[in-house]
Design a protein around this motif. Structure first.
Motif, PDB file in Angstrom:
ATOM      1  N   HIS A  45       0.761  -1.249   0.022  1.00 13.41           N
ATOM      2  CA  HIS A  45       0.039   0.164  -0.111  1.00 13.41           C
ATOM      3  C   HIS A  45       0.580   1.126  -0.025  1.00 13.41           C
ATOM      4  O   HIS A  45       1.838   1.346   0.669  1.00 13.41           O
ATOM      5  CB  HIS A  45      -0.973   0.100   1.147  1.00 13.41           C
ATOM      6  CG  HIS A  45      -2.198  -1.069   1.226  1.00 13.41           C
ATOM      7  ND1 HIS A  45      -2.890  -1.244   2.167  1.00 13.41           N
ATOM      8  CD2 HIS A  45      -2.478  -1.902   0.233  1.00 13.41           C
ATOM      9  CE1 HIS A  45      -3.786  -2.218   1.767  1.00 13.41           C
ATOM     10  NE2 HIS A  45      -3.513  -2.652   0.617  1.00 13.41           N
ATOM     11  N   ASP A  75       1.043   5.612   0.061  1.00 12.37           N
ATOM     12  CA  ASP A  75       0.419   6.679   0.477  1.00 12.37           C
ATOM     13  C   ASP A  75       0.243   7.707  -0.524  1.00 12.37           C
ATOM     14  O   ASP A  75       1.373   8.388  -0.948  1.00 12.37           O
ATOM     15  CB  ASP A  75       1.280   7.383   1.772  1.00 12.37           C
ATOM     16  CG  ASP A  75       0.551   8.568   2.497  1.00 12.37           C
ATOM     17  OD1 ASP A  75      -0.524   9.047   1.637  1.00 12.37           O
ATOM     18  OD2 ASP A  75       0.494   9.214   3.402  1.00 12.37           O
ATOM     19  N   ASN A 125       8.017   7.927  -2.338  1.00  8.52           N
ATOM     20  CA  ASN A 125       7.707   6.604  -1.356  1.00  8.52           C
ATOM     21  C   ASN A 125       8.785   5.826  -1.538  1.00  8.52           C
ATOM     22  O   ASN A 125       9.395   5.364  -2.494  1.00  8.52           O
ATOM     23  CB  ASN A 125       6.449   5.676  -1.399  1.00  8.52           C
ATOM     24  CG  ASN A 125       5.264   6.538  -0.714  1.00  8.52           C
ATOM     25  OD1 ASN A 125       4.845   6.601   0.386  1.00  8.52           O
ATOM     26  ND2 ASN A 125       4.477   7.402  -1.687  1.00  8.52           N
ATOM     27  N   GLN A 131      -3.350   4.846  -2.045  1.00  5.44           N
ATOM     28  CA  GLN A 131      -4.355   5.033  -0.912  1.00  5.44           C
ATOM     29  C   GLN A 131      -4.538   6.373  -0.881  1.00  5.44           C
ATOM     30  O   GLN A 131      -3.481   7.178  -0.316  1.00  5.44           O
ATOM     31  CB  GLN A 131      -4.368   4.093  -0.001  1.00  5.44           C
ATOM     32  CG  GLN A 131      -4.478   2.812   0.007  1.00  5.44           C
ATOM     33  CD  GLN A 131      -4.601   1.921   1.130  1.00  5.44           C
ATOM     34  OE1 GLN A 131      -3.543   2.295   1.946  1.00  5.44           O
ATOM     35  NE2 GLN A 131      -5.047   0.906   1.354  1.00  5.44           N
ATOM     36  N   TYR A 182      -3.984   6.295   3.786  1.00  3.45           N
ATOM     37  CA  TYR A 182      -3.084   5.219   3.777  1.00  3.45           C
ATOM     38  C   TYR A 182      -3.311   4.458   4.949  1.00  3.45           C
ATOM     39  O   TYR A 182      -3.432   4.872   6.050  1.00  3.45           O
ATOM     40  CB  TYR A 182      -1.673   6.070   3.725  1.00  3.45           C
ATOM     41  CG  TYR A 182      -0.325   4.907   4.058  1.00  3.45           C
ATOM     42  CD1 TYR A 182      -0.209   4.078   3.217  1.00  3.45           C
ATOM     43  CD2 TYR A 182       0.232   5.197   5.057  1.00  3.45           C
ATOM     44  CE1 TYR A 182       0.675   2.949   3.364  1.00  3.45           C
ATOM     45  CE2 TYR A 182       1.182   4.228   5.452  1.00  3.45           C
ATOM     46  CZ  TYR A 182       1.567   3.241   4.534  1.00  3.45           C
ATOM     47  OH  TYR A 182       2.567   2.381   4.713  1.00  3.45           O
TER      48      TYR A 182
END
Length: 417
Positions: free
Chosen positions: A13, A15, A21, A320, A323
């Protein structure tokens, strides 16, 4: 024989509100045995130090270990034996062993004498193994008990790269406590092999046997990892790729077109190679994204085929707006395994610089990492050495070599054995 290829991210997943990231991908690779598969024919090269320092029990046990390997060879396997002191000598040219007693007799005649020139042994050993490598698993067991006093360490590393280019794996065995762990590790790492530590002569039998079992389990050779990513993904700039199982090795990623290529070497049937890739992702829109693919190029000696390609495995993330992490515990373990190795490396560098306090602190950190992994043996050795440094004591050659070994792998014997 096919490739068993599996991938996982430490957190799949992402953010969506973050501009950048960082993620780690664990890639597991092994040979997938099919019902019709058989054990591949072997092409084994022994490069044995018989310098004067091997006098007595060391030479006796090494010869005994070599003889046991010869007895384990099959009717289609090939063998070559090189001995070196300050020169290299071909004791047994590359051949199928059809007269086992004659071969054993030649090994038995080895006597210790002279100095040490590892590169002279490597040059002859690689040449002999190369003559018998077609459609076989080709590996070298290189054993030495000393510094390369009459040789050239840079030449050793160049020869290790030559072996890799010829699809020959080089395993190194350090005997006793006076060999150069940096050079033997680099030789093994460059040529896809493993580093072994024989602290006591009787351990030679165990280590040779362990390597031979591993050799027999090889199903595919000359494997390369092929990584392709979308433009929003890039590899970390510093040391982005490392193997963490069955031992930790820093790997090099070369650019080939739009792909990153990483050489792995032999793939075994019962032991997976696990590779950890460190990458960065730029901001992506919410939703599911395929950020890249993983593929393997390999040779299958059983089919006399080279340059085969596995299926491409997609790497998928979920971006997402709100997150919620989805952490993979196995990948986290791989991250800790690499951290243990790198923390120990930094500690050794501090020690070489004369900074005992800094080395002790880093060894304590590595010990804590080992405990998180459940590697009690490594934790005990690392903490013990940290304590010795804090007390103002020197680390013996044996203690430094044990530190290197527990940084790279999980030692199966008790730490005080």
């Amino acid at each position: 024989m096919k490739v068993n290829l599996q991938t996982a991210l430490n957190d799949s997943h992402i953010d969506g509100n973050q501009g950048n990231n960082q993620r780690q991908i664990a890639i597991s690779l092994s040979s997938l045995e099919e019902t019709s598969d058989r054990t591949l024919p072997l092409n084994l090269g022994l490069i044995l130090d018989h310098s004067g320092s091997m006098t007595g029990k060391p030479m006796k046990t090494v010869k005994e270990a070599a003889l046991r390997l010869v007895e384990g060879l099959g009717p289609s396997d090939r063998l070559s034996v090189i001995a070196f002191d300050h020169r290299g000598k071909v004791i047994i040219p590359n051949q199928i062993v059809d007269n086992i007693e004659r071969v054993k007799g030649l090994i038995q005649k080895l006597e210790p004498a002279g100095g040490t020139a590892i590169d002279e042994g490597m040059k002859l050993g690689i040449k002999e193994v190369a003559t018998g490598k077609e459609n076989r698993v080709s590996q070298i067991f290189l054993l030495t008990d000393g510094e390369n006093e009459h040789g050239d360490n840079e030449r050793c590393l160049k020869l290790a790269n030559v072996a890799a280019e010829y699809n020959i794996t080089v395993n190194t065995l350090g005997f006793g406590n006076h060999w150069n762990q940096d050079i033997l590790e680099k030789i093994a790492d460059s040529a896809g092999g493993t580093l072994c530590y024989i602290e006591q002569p009787e351990q030679a039998l165990t280590e040779f046997s362990r390597l031979f079992t591993r050799l027999q389990s090889v199903g595919l050779t000359n494997a390369y990892l092929i990584l392709e990513f979308i433009p929003e993904v890039r590899l970390a700039e510093l040391k982005p790729v490392a193997q963490v199982e069955p031992e930790t090795v820093e790997l090099n990623a070369q650019i080939e077109g739009n792909a990153y290529i990483v050489r792995l070497g032999d793939l075994m049937k019962d032991t997976s190679r696990v590779v950890l890739v460190n990458l960065y992702l730029s901001q992506l829109s919410p939703g599911s994204h395929v950020i890249g693919t993983v593929q393997v190029r390999y040779d299958d000696p059983s089919l006399s085929q080279i340059g085969l390609l596995s299926e491409k495995i997609p790497l998928t993330v979920e971006v997402q707006p709100v997150y919620q992490p989805k952490v993979d515990s196995d990948v986290q373990k791989s991250i800790l395994t690499l951290a243990k190795y790198r923390q120990t490396q930094l500690a050794e560098a501090k020690l070489d610089q004369g900074d005992r306090k800094g080395a002790a602190t880093l060894l304590q950190t590595a010990a804590k990492t080992a405990l998180q992994l459940g590697d009690q043996g490594a934790a005990t050795i690392l903490q013990s050495n940290a304590t010795r440094l804090q007390a103002g004591e020197e680390l013996s050659e044996a203690e430094r070599k044990k530190t290197r070994m527990v940084s790279k792998t999980v030692i199966q014997t008790p730490p005080d054995a």
